[in-house]
Design an enzyme around this catalytic site. Structure first.
Site, short mmCIF file in Angstrom:
data_model
loop_
_atom_site.label_atom_id
_atom_site.label_comp_id
_atom_site.label_asym_id
_atom_site.label_seq_id
_atom_site.Cartn_x
_atom_site.Cartn_y
_atom_site.Cartn_z
N LEU A 106 11.12 -20.09 -3.56
CA LEU A 106 9.96 -19.26 -3.15
C LEU A 106 8.70 -19.26 -3.96
O LEU A 106 8.88 -19.32 -5.19
CB LEU A 106 10.38 -17.75 -3.15
CG LEU A 106 9.40 -16.90 -2.53
CD1 LEU A 106 9.13 -16.76 -1.16
CD2 LEU A 106 9.46 -15.57 -3.18
N ASP A 165 1.17 -1.12 -0.10
CA ASP A 165 -0.05 0.05 0.06
C ASP A 165 0.75 1.27 0.16
O ASP A 165 2.10 1.33 0.48
CB ASP A 165 -1.03 0.13 1.33
CG ASP A 165 -2.04 0.80 1.09
OD1 ASP A 165 -2.24 1.20 -0.13
OD2 ASP A 165 -2.78 1.16 2.05
N HIS A 199 2.47 3.07 -8.87
CA HIS A 199 2.24 1.53 -9.27
C HIS A 199 3.54 0.93 -10.03
O HIS A 199 3.85 -0.06 -9.65
CB HIS A 199 0.98 1.45 -9.99
CG HIS A 199 -0.16 1.77 -9.24
ND1 HIS A 199 -0.55 1.51 -7.82
CD2 HIS A 199 -1.33 2.65 -9.76
CE1 HIS A 199 -1.55 2.11 -7.59
NE2 HIS A 199 -2.14 2.58 -8.59
#
Ligand code: IPE
Ligand code: IPE
Ligand code: MG
Length: 246
Positions: A135, A24, A41
């Site tokens: 991962l 955020d 973004h």
């Protein structure tokens, strides 16, 4: 900028198996620079790459990032369209490197609501990395926690209706396995950037016993040093799971 890559002060035997991020603050980061929200973004995608590589290096098993919520459709169409172009930008730049680092890509959410090109890019990245054993990087994309619970309930009802399961088969463990995150380890640590203190409909079931760290850093500025700081906070917590520590 100096990046603290040192991990001497981290307990490598107590690294969270699954870290979930509410990414955020992109819009505010851009606004501070008098730039359009979309620039935030764009910059924020670099943080995903940085943290995925570092989490992988630390031995984190799973990292789930909240990229677009079911509620984010309330935003201006131009911003939504821009966000839907980001997977292409991200994978064009970083997929090769993620593959080299054995990272597996997944997504959870309503990908069918995204434009065809976005869907192709994401499903291609998933297919190309499905055998990787490092991962597991999951993108929560057009995702909502309540929606996931409803979808899972419907899926289970369908199995019951078809006679595949009995009513008593529906246990907490079973329900958990049927979620979109079914085979991932439980979320140990949830990090939200940008100084907001809420879940905004993220992983509602999965966060039941996660440790929460709220960090003031805006997402594009979040780096390895911040990740280490959050993991250090996690390592200082006493997890009880309802019991009493002796
Ligand atoms: C997070 O940054 C990214 C998404 C929700 C897609 P925001 O766009 O929410 O940034 P702020 O909260 O407005 O600063
Ligand atoms: C949550 O952030 C969603 C994502 C990070 C994708 P928002 O910025 O949309 O959340 P609210 O609106 O502040 O709750
Ligand atoms: Mg926000």
């Amino acid at each position: 900028m100096f990046v603290n890559k040192k991990t001497d002060d981290l307990d490598l035997n107590n690294i969270p198996a699954h870290i979930a991020f509410i990414m955020d603050g992109n819009g505010r980061w851009a606004k501070k620079r008098k730039m359009p929200r979309t620039y935030g973004h764009h910059e924020g995608t670099k943080t995903i790459r940085t943290l995925a590589l570092e989490a992988n290096r630390l031995g984190v098993k799973a990292m789930t990032v909240y990229a677009f919520s079911t509620e984010n459709f309330k935003r201006e169409a131009s911003e939504v369209e821009y966000i839907f172009k980001l997977p292409k930008e991200f994978f064009d730049l970083y997929l090769k490197e993620l593959v080299e680092n054995n990272v597996q890509i997944r997504y959870i959410g309503h990908l069918e609501l995204a434009p065809q090109e976005t869907r192709n890019i994401i499903t291609d990245a998933v297919a190309r990395t499905s055998q990787n054993t490092g991962l597991i990087l999951t993108f929560a994309f057009i995702y909502g926690g309540r929606d996931e619970i409803v979808q899972t309930t419907k899926k289970i009802c369908e199995k019951y209706k078809n006679g595949e399961i009995e009513l008593d088969d529906i246990t907490e463990d079973y329900f958990e396995q049927q979620l979109m995150t079914g085979d991932l380890p439980p979320v140990d640590l949830m990090i939200r950037s940008s100084g907001e203190y809420r879940l905004s409909n993220f992983l509602l079931w999965q966060l039941t016993y996660a440790e929460f760290v709220f960090d003031d850093t805006l997402w594009p500025d979040f780096d390895e040093a911040e990740l280490h700081r959050c993991i250090r906070i996690y390592q200082g917590r006493e997890r009880r799971f309802g019991g009493v520590l002796k």
